[in-house]
Design an enzyme around this catalytic site. Structure first.
Site, PDB file in Angstrom:
ATOM      1  N   ARG B   8      36.924  42.314  36.039  1.00 54.99           N
ATOM      2  CA  ARG B   8      38.096  42.251  35.550  1.00 54.99           C
ATOM      3  C   ARG B   8      37.927  40.839  34.832  1.00 54.99           C
ATOM      4  NH1 ARG B   8      40.903  39.058  40.470  1.00 54.99           N
ATOM      5  NH2 ARG B   8      38.187  38.949  41.953  1.00 54.99           N
ATOM      6  N   SER B  35      44.512  38.437  39.157  1.00 53.64           N
ATOM      7  CA  SER B  35      44.084  39.061  40.086  1.00 53.64           C
ATOM      8  C   SER B  35      43.899  40.678  39.056  1.00 53.64           C
ATOM      9  CB  SER B  35      44.929  40.013  40.747  1.00 53.64           C
ATOM     10  OG  SER B  35      45.106  39.401  42.509  1.00 53.64           O
ATOM     11  N   GLU B  56      56.674  48.340  39.112  1.00 48.67           N
ATOM     12  CA  GLU B  56      55.695  49.222  38.370  1.00 48.67           C
ATOM     13  C   GLU B  56      55.960  50.653  37.386  1.00 48.67           C
ATOM     14  OE1 GLU B  56      55.838  48.113  41.256  1.00 48.67           O
ATOM     15  OE2 GLU B  56      54.071  46.536  41.205  1.00 48.67           O
ATOM     16  N   PHE B  81      48.696  50.696  42.920  1.00 51.38           N
ATOM     17  CA  PHE B  81      50.008  50.550  42.232  1.00 51.38           C
ATOM     18  C   PHE B  81      50.516  51.651  41.418  1.00 51.38           C
ATOM     19  CE2 PHE B  81      49.414  47.010  44.632  1.00 51.38           C
ATOM     20  CZ  PHE B  81      50.581  47.071  46.288  1.00 51.38           C
ATOM     21  N   ASP B 115      42.620  43.053  51.867  1.00 48.66           N
ATOM     22  CA  ASP B 115      44.201  43.832  52.101  1.00 48.66           C
ATOM     23  C   ASP B 115      44.504  45.063  52.563  1.00 48.66           C
ATOM     24  OD1 ASP B 115      45.252  41.507  51.157  1.00 48.66           O
ATOM     25  OD2 ASP B 115      44.802  42.016  49.141  1.00 48.66           O
ATOM     26  N   ARG B 165      37.202  45.304  42.234  1.00 44.59           N
ATOM     27  CA  ARG B 165      37.644  43.498  41.762  1.00 44.59           C
ATOM     28  C   ARG B 165      36.495  42.663  42.270  1.00 44.59           C
ATOM     29  NH1 ARG B 165      41.716  41.390  44.317  1.00 44.59           N
ATOM     30  NH2 ARG B 165      42.146  39.389  44.553  1.00 44.59           N
TER      31      ARG B 165
END
Lengths: 282, 311
Positions: B8, B35, B56, B81, B115, B165
């Site tokens: 990322r 993030s 979004e 999302f 999460d 991630r």
């Protein structure tokens, strides 16, 4: 701002022709969105034949103003305007929603010259319009963007996401016209999903709000010019209209949201057109 | 330009680099910029960075509008999302019109381990690849991420990139030529071929190493473009092997595995699909626990290969 009698009369003529073109597209037995197309016809005539800067010889002219039908189901009224301006041959009107034609059931930028985006899934056109407005601003263009929204469509949450974002970005090159005809697909908005305090809502979301009679050509012109002059943020024109306007059998009725006329209604509709033509010349 | 093994961070840095010359690149963010690393772009080019708030759906359609003026918008969010929350906006505003909008699904797969199931995407490839016009990209490391982002800017059309991630070891050659749509052999072998994507490329490479000691020769192919799938190359890499395995950090329904299965339906080769079974994610204190739980570790790949060869 004052408008000459001749300009107003000419725009009224155009609005009649726009409604005539709509009739041409949906002869007896052919289903089409008559109600929501005719309610916004006067505003559309003002936009396409006076307010908007367009170049019918180059539909993709970078300097053009853009109009996006967020209430995509009412695209018949946009086809009616574009045909009148010569964006495509009038013969296409008879082929709307057919396999051979270039006029799709909902707006399709790839099929139809003059259509700016793909819309039809309600609630998205204001966001797309905001994106175009932000892109134009990055390019330092003075082109404007007009989004045409239905009042039933305002139940979509994305409309209010876009409303907030347009205010955050002070998109003064964006104007939304809400076709406030009070009738949606299956009944009145009052019965289906009443949204209270609409004027106050748009104001609270940070918009410059102008409330008009959407069938009064002078009020329409004044509102569009006021939106152009307003530089602090986006403008919402809440246009009180009548669904099925000018055709008595259809006025204010959900039945004609998307329906076919019978022979008798179609004859009456053309008589209405002839009567309006006589009145405007009187 | 790449300064770490973080996919990322590399994504963000590459766009900062490209954004200097290509002023059409714009970024949109839904409050996860630290993030997704889109914030790196925002720090350098604030006028081309649109913070859209936690909305979004609006972000996706606004990106469609920006592309209509010739911009190259990248929209950013977590993969769940970016793909799911704005699905109809991607479908109607972006892909039907075939617009040049790039979608970054960050923290993809199980990689946002803490999460839990609401934030872990096991369905984003399925959602995105079913859309006509859409290209679906899944880099296996930071080197490939950099190459991919450059190709995304150069190539018109709607594209979805899913980004892990966590830092991943570099397994691709920085000097290799990259093309969208190309699949690359990363390990040569002859008994079985594994078509892997994302983190499963390195897991499969380790499995190949383990199995080599047992005398099993495994060919590993990195399928970083899931759509369009190069069927010709796919069939070519199947030549001579006794079995085919697919490996992905995604549901086995609608992902790489089922697409490969469709493409290989006439070959009659034994086929096994490694991925997340038809279930959601869960929270864990680290990534490894999740990979183990869902059967995505190198040992799992190795045992599935052993099994399919003994059928």
């Amino acid at each position: 701002m004052e408008y000459s009698e001749e300009l107003v009369r000419e725009l009224k003529r155009k609005a009649i022709q726009v409604r005539a073109n709509i009739l041409e597209m949906i002869p007896p037995g052919k289903v089409g969105h008559l109600g929501g197309s005719t309610s916004i016809a006067d505003v559309m005539a003002a936009l396409y034949f006076h307010t908007m800067r367009i170049n019918k010889n180059n539909p993709k002219d970078p300097g053009r103003d853009r109009l996006i039908m967020s209430k995509g189901h009412a695209v018949l009224v946009q086809y009616a305007c574009l045909a009148e301006l010569g964006y495509f041959d009038r013969s296409e009107l008879g082929k709307v929603k057919t396999f051979a034609g270039i006029l799709q059931g909902h707006p399709d930028m790839d099929k139809t010259p003059g259509i700016e985006a793909v819309t039809g899934s309600l609630g998205q056109g204001l966001s797309v319009s905001l994106g175009v407005a932000l892109g134009l601003r990055l390019d330092k263009s003075d082109s404007r963007v007009y989004a045409i929204l239905g009042d039933g469509e305002l139940a979509e949450g994305q409309i209010w996401e876009a409303a907030m974002a347009a205010a955050v970005y002070k998109a003064s090159n964006l104007t939304a016209v809400i076709d406030w005809n009070g009738v949606q697909a299956t009944s009145t908005t009052a019965e289906i999903f009443p949204i209270a305090n609409l004027v106050e809502k748009w104001r609270a979301f940070g918009w410059n709000v102008i409330e008009i009679d959407g069938h009064d050509m002078i009020q329409v012109l004044l509102a569009l010019d006021a939106a152009k002059a307003y530089t602090q943020g986006p403008t919402a024109i809440l246009a009180h209209t009548i669904k099925g306007k000018c055709f008595p059998f259809a006025e204010g009725k959900a039945k004609y949201h998307n329906a076919a006329m019978n022979e008798e209604e179609y004859t009456i509709a053309w008589q209405c057109i002839e009567n309006m033509k006589r009145e405007v010349e009187a | 330009m790449r300064t770490s093994d973080s996919l990322r961070k590399t994504y963000g840095e590459t766009l900062v680099e490209l954004g200097e010359k290509n002023t059409d690149i714009v970024m949109l963010e839904a409050d996860l910029g630290n993030s997704t690393m889109s914030s790196l772009f925002g720090n350098v080019y604030p006028e081309r960075y649109f913070q859209m708030g936690i909305a979004e759906q609006n972000m996706a359609s606004v990106a469609a509008g920006l592309s209509l003026t010739g911009k190259i918008p990248f929209i950013n969010s977590f993969a769940v999302f970016a793909s799911g929350r704005a699905y109809d906006q991607i479908r109607s505003s972006i892909t039907i019109a075939n617009l040049n909008v790039k979608i970054c699904g960050s923290s993809a797969g199980l990689s946002d381990f803490g999460d839990g199931k609401t934030h872990q995407s096991i369905d984003d490839i399925a959602l995105m690849q079913v859309l006509p016009h859409m290209t679906v990209l899944s880099p296996c490391d930071a080197v490939e991420t950099e190459q991919m982002v450059k190709a995304m800017v150069e190539t018109k059309g709607p594209m979805y990139i899913r980004i892990n991630r966590n830092d991943l070891p570099v397994v691709t050659d920085p000097n290799s030529e990259y093309h969208i749509g190309k699949m690359t052999r990363v390990v040569e072998g002859s008994d079985v071929v594994v078509f892997a994507t994302g983190i499963m490329v390195q897991q499969s490479m380790q499995a190949a190493k383990l199995l080599l000691e047992e005398g099993i020769s495994v060919r590993v192919v990195n399928v970083s473009t899931i759509k369009p799938l190069d069927t010709e190359a796919l069939l070519g890499f199947c030549e001579g092997v006794k079995a085919v395995v697919t490996a992905e950090e995604h549901s086995i329904i609608g992902g790489l595995g089922s697409t490969v299965a469709g493409a290989l339906s006439k070959t009659r080769l034994p086929l096994d699909l490694i991925g997340v079974d038809d279930r959601y994610g869960t929270s864990a204190e680290n990534y490894t626990i999740l990979l183990k739980h869902y059967g995505l570790e190198s040992e799992d790949v190795a045992s599935r290969i052993r099994a399919i060869l003994t059928v």
